[in-house]
Structures are given as C-alpha cells and as structure tokens.
Design a protein around this motif. Structure first.
Motif, PDB file in Angstrom:
ATOM      1  N   PRO A  15     -55.566 -12.454  75.539  1.00 16.20           N
ATOM      2  CA  PRO A  15     -56.944 -12.291  75.975  1.00 16.20           C
ATOM      3  C   PRO A  15     -56.947 -13.110  77.589  1.00 16.20           C
ATOM      4  CG  PRO A  15     -56.569 -13.654  73.891  1.00 16.20           C
ATOM      5  CD  PRO A  15     -55.291 -13.386  74.342  1.00 16.20           C
ATOM      6  N   VAL A  16     -57.792 -12.252  78.226  1.00 12.56           N
ATOM      7  CA  VAL A  16     -57.685 -12.627  79.738  1.00 12.56           C
ATOM      8  C   VAL A  16     -59.392 -12.874  79.879  1.00 12.56           C
ATOM      9  CG1 VAL A  16     -57.687 -11.804  82.152  1.00 12.56           C
ATOM     10  CG2 VAL A  16     -55.726 -11.533  80.446  1.00 12.56           C
ATOM     11  N   THR A  47     -71.498 -15.017  84.739  1.00 10.21           N
ATOM     12  CA  THR A  47     -71.912 -16.478  85.083  1.00 10.21           C
ATOM     13  C   THR A  47     -70.827 -17.514  84.513  1.00 10.21           C
ATOM     14  OG1 THR A  47     -73.390 -16.913  83.149  1.00 10.21           O
ATOM     15  CG2 THR A  47     -74.334 -15.789  85.245  1.00 10.21           C
ATOM     16  N   LEU A  48     -70.818 -18.569  85.379  1.00  9.24           N
ATOM     17  CA  LEU A  48     -70.170 -19.531  84.567  1.00  9.24           C
ATOM     18  C   LEU A  48     -70.558 -20.063  83.354  1.00  9.24           C
ATOM     19  CD1 LEU A  48     -67.811 -21.669  85.028  1.00  9.24           C
ATOM     20  CD2 LEU A  48     -69.426 -23.483  86.013  1.00  9.24           C
ATOM     21  N   GLY A  49     -71.972 -19.961  83.138  1.00  7.84           N
ATOM     22  CA  GLY A  49     -72.343 -20.528  81.864  1.00  7.84           C
ATOM     23  C   GLY A  49     -71.851 -19.558  80.675  1.00  7.84           C
ATOM     24  N   ALA A  50     -72.136 -18.245  81.017  1.00  3.67           N
ATOM     25  CA  ALA A  50     -71.572 -17.469  79.947  1.00  3.67           C
ATOM     26  C   ALA A  50     -70.085 -17.344  79.661  1.00  3.67           C
ATOM     27  CB  ALA A  50     -71.881 -15.961  80.542  1.00  3.67           C
ATOM     28  N   ALA A  51     -69.379 -17.575  80.741  1.00  4.55           N
ATOM     29  CA  ALA A  51     -68.208 -17.920  80.343  1.00  4.55           C
ATOM     30  C   ALA A  51     -67.566 -19.285  79.465  1.00  4.55           C
ATOM     31  CB  ALA A  51     -67.242 -18.015  81.790  1.00  4.55           C
ATOM     32  N   LEU A  52     -68.488 -20.134  79.811  1.00  2.00           N
ATOM     33  CA  LEU A  52     -68.224 -21.507  78.955  1.00  2.00           C
ATOM     34  C   LEU A  52     -68.643 -21.123  77.772  1.00  2.00           C
ATOM     35  CD1 LEU A  52     -69.316 -24.241  81.558  1.00  2.00           C
ATOM     36  CD2 LEU A  52     -67.048 -23.590  81.015  1.00  2.00           C
ATOM     37  N   GLU A  53     -69.716 -20.471  77.265  1.00  2.00           N
ATOM     38  CA  GLU A  53     -70.205 -20.134  76.030  1.00  2.00           C
ATOM     39  C   GLU A  53     -68.970 -19.290  75.309  1.00  2.00           C
ATOM     40  OE1 GLU A  53     -73.788 -17.995  76.096  1.00  2.00           O
ATOM     41  OE2 GLU A  53     -75.004 -19.541  76.996  1.00  2.00           O
ATOM     42  N   LEU A  54     -68.333 -18.471  76.081  1.00  2.00           N
ATOM     43  CA  LEU A  54     -67.293 -17.633  75.247  1.00  2.00           C
ATOM     44  C   LEU A  54     -66.208 -18.421  74.842  1.00  2.00           C
ATOM     45  CD1 LEU A  54     -67.053 -14.613  77.634  1.00  2.00           C
ATOM     46  CD2 LEU A  54     -67.868 -14.524  75.217  1.00  2.00           C
ATOM     47  N   LEU A  55     -65.918 -19.621  75.803  1.00  2.00           N
ATOM     48  CA  LEU A  55     -64.811 -20.645  75.444  1.00  2.00           C
ATOM     49  C   LEU A  55     -65.341 -21.302  74.276  1.00  2.00           C
ATOM     50  CD1 LEU A  55     -63.865 -21.912  78.650  1.00  2.00           C
ATOM     51  CD2 LEU A  55     -62.777 -19.966  77.379  1.00  2.00           C
ATOM     52  N   GLU A  56     -66.624 -21.559  74.175  1.00  2.00           N
ATOM     53  CA  GLU A  56     -67.305 -22.570  73.038  1.00  2.00           C
ATOM     54  C   GLU A  56     -67.142 -21.643  71.724  1.00  2.00           C
ATOM     55  OE1 GLU A  56     -70.939 -23.877  73.992  1.00  2.00           O
ATOM     56  OE2 GLU A  56     -70.220 -25.085  75.341  1.00  2.00           O
ATOM     57  N   GLN A  57     -67.002 -20.402  71.881  1.00  2.00           N
ATOM     58  CA  GLN A  57     -67.333 -19.498  70.542  1.00  2.00           C
ATOM     59  C   GLN A  57     -65.685 -19.002  70.368  1.00  2.00           C
ATOM     60  OE1 GLN A  57     -69.520 -16.011  72.018  1.00  2.00           O
ATOM     61  NE2 GLN A  57     -71.204 -17.153  72.298  1.00  2.00           N
ATOM     62  N   GLY A  58     -64.826 -19.682  70.962  1.00  2.00           N
ATOM     63  CA  GLY A  58     -63.417 -19.557  70.159  1.00  2.00           C
ATOM     64  C   GLY A  58     -62.587 -18.722  71.141  1.00  2.00           C
ATOM     65  N   LEU A  59     -63.087 -18.180  72.284  1.00  2.00           N
ATOM     66  CA  LEU A  59     -62.186 -17.210  73.057  1.00  2.00           C
ATOM     67  C   LEU A  59     -61.198 -18.285  73.765  1.00  2.00           C
ATOM     68  CD1 LEU A  59     -61.458 -14.724  74.665  1.00  2.00           C
ATOM     69  CD2 LEU A  59     -62.946 -15.504  76.384  1.00  2.00           C
ATOM     70  N   ALA A  60     -59.846 -18.019  73.782  1.00  2.00           N
ATOM     71  CA  ALA A  60     -58.785 -18.963  74.178  1.00  2.00           C
ATOM     72  C   ALA A  60     -57.959 -17.861  75.177  1.00  2.00           C
ATOM     73  CB  ALA A  60     -57.913 -19.253  73.037  1.00  2.00           C
ATOM     74  N   LEU A  86     -60.410 -25.703  80.709  1.00  2.00           N
ATOM     75  CA  LEU A  86     -59.199 -24.899  80.552  1.00  2.00           C
ATOM     76  C   LEU A  86     -57.926 -25.524  81.429  1.00  2.00           C
ATOM     77  CD1 LEU A  86     -60.353 -21.349  80.479  1.00  2.00           C
ATOM     78  CD2 LEU A  86     -59.886 -22.512  78.457  1.00  2.00           C
ATOM     79  N   PRO A  87     -57.686 -26.887  81.029  1.00  2.00           N
ATOM     80  CA  PRO A  87     -56.744 -27.430  82.115  1.00  2.00           C
ATOM     81  C   PRO A  87     -55.304 -26.738  81.900  1.00  2.00           C
ATOM     82  CG  PRO A  87     -57.065 -28.774  80.027  1.00  2.00           C
ATOM     83  CD  PRO A  87     -58.175 -27.643  80.095  1.00  2.00           C
ATOM     84  N   GLU A  88     -54.911 -26.069  80.836  1.00  2.00           N
ATOM     85  CA  GLU A  88     -53.743 -25.640  80.874  1.00  2.00           C
ATOM     86  C   GLU A  88     -53.538 -23.988  80.887  1.00  2.00           C
ATOM     87  OE1 GLU A  88     -51.166 -27.560  80.410  1.00  2.00           O
ATOM     88  OE2 GLU A  88     -52.544 -29.271  80.198  1.00  2.00           O
TER      89      GLU A  88
END
Length: 241
Positions: A15-16, A47-60, A86-88
């Motif tokens: 995933p990217v 948007t940054l908000g949309a990106a953070l939502e994807l992360l909350e939904q499980g995108l790694a 996403l510190p790592e």
C-alpha cells in the motif's frame, strides 16, 4: 522500513498513500509509482483530513507521497501531524514550495525525502528507489545548502516595525516564522498558552497585520533571497503558518 526494503528487493511494494489535491498530478504520481513498483496498491486523498480518515479505517501504507499545499493544511504542521500518525512510515514530500528553509525544516522533522513538483519522472523514480532502500533523498539542488542564524541579518533589521517588538515578542515571532503552533511556542518558551496568545495579539497590533500568516509574510518577504526557490511567495508564506 524493513518491510519496504524487502518489498523493494523483490520488485514489489504494498500500500502507498498519495496525498495531493490535484487529481491530474495525483494520477501522474500513481503512474510513476507503478513504473517502479508494478504491484503496488495506491490509495489517494485530496486533504490531510481524508488521509487521516483512511488511516483510521485501517490503511497501513508502506510509503506516503505528500504534497504540502492542501486545503486543510497550515504550514509544516500538516506534515508534522501525518508523521506523528505514521512515525515508522517514510514520507516523500513533493511540493511546489521549494525554499531551502522549507526543505531543511521538513528534513529536520523527519521527512524521508523531498522533491520539487517540477522534478522529471526519472528523478522521482530514483527518489522512490532510494527511500525504499532505507535511505533519505533530497533533490541535488539542495545538498550542502544551509541557512544559519549567523548568516542571517539581525531580526529587527529585516523590517523597521520589528524593532518595535519587545524581546519576548521577537522570540515568539521567530517561532511563528518557523511554523510553530501556539502550543509548541508555549512549550519552548515555558509560557502559558494564553500568555502566548496575548503576546501574539499585541505583536500583530504593533506590526499592523491581521493574523500570524500576514506577520510572518512581512518578515519572510523582508529577508534577502538565498538559494533555490527562496523568492517564491508561496514558499515564503509557508513557514509562517
């Protein structure tokens, strides 16, 4: 990062996350990415908000490709929020904001790499390979460039109105120009956040501007141009937010 190195060695990557509010450019990044890693799985956010939502939904994601100029991003704090989430995960910043100060700030904050938006596709592919191998990548035009305090003119000499600020207000103004939010300014100066807000209100009045952005643009636009992109008005404004 190890997973990403293993993926690069095998010619694949998972995933990217591409964060860019211009669909055509986002598609171009997607295409360039697939030329290096044909099996990758890009996800896109405008948007940054949309990106953070994807992360909350499980995108790694194994990698993030991040534009600085987003509708809901103010200065370097947008990159900082993403990096904290996403510190790592390596983040390659690709932006039209190209002042040396911006690039230095990003690399100091932990970016895996930086490319200007007008970089050709082969350079982007080179950056992707370097980052996938665990190395950091900065466009060659920025290597060896530094902007030190010793080289900078005295702060109050940048604009006549800055001489009217109190010593504490000058310290706060410098941190505003570095893109620091009020909370961080309060921490670094050992002040209450309410005190910082009061100082900012006072210094805005003294400078005759309406907000932090206008104040920092006043300072940044008064500085002499240094190197790549330093005269870009957007870049000058970026660190003020």
């Amino acid at each position: 990062m190890k997973d990403m190195q293993d993926a690069a060695a095998s010619g694949t990557i998972g995933p990217v996350l591409i964060v860019d509010d211009h669909p055509l450019y986002s598609d171009a990044l997607d295409a360039a990415l697939r030329m290096v890693f044909p099996e990758c799985q890009p996800s896109k956010a405008q948007t940054l908000g949309a990106a953070l939502e994807l992360l909350e939904q499980g995108l790694a994601p194994d990698l993030v490709m991040f534009d600085l100029k987003l509708p809901d991003v103010c200065g370097i704090s947008g990159f900082q929020r993403l990096h904290e989430a996403l510190p790592e995960v390596p983040v390659l910043v690709i932006s039209s904001l190209t002042s040396v100060q911006v690039v230095q700030a990003l690399m100091q904050e932990g970016a895996a790499g930086f490319l200007p938006k007008d970089a050709p596709a082969p350079l982007l592919r080179e950056a992707l390979r370097e980052i996938a191998a665990g190395r950091r990548y900065v466009h060659a035009g920025y290597l060896g460039e530094t902007v030190s305090e010793a080289e900078a003119p005295p702060f109050e000499a940048m604009h006549p109105k800055l001489a009217e600020l109190t010593p504490q207000q000058k310290r706060i103004m410098k941190l505003i120009c570095a893109g620091k939010p009020n909370k961080q300014i309060a921490y670094e100066l050992d002040l209450a956040e309410a005190t910082v807000k009061a100082h900012i209100t006072a210094l805005l009045r003294r400078l005759g501007v309406q907000n932090r952005t206008q104040a920092a643009v006043l300072v940044e636009s008064s500085q002499p141009a240094t190197t790549i992109g330093a005269a870009d008005a957007d870049a000058q404004a970026f660190l003020s937010r």
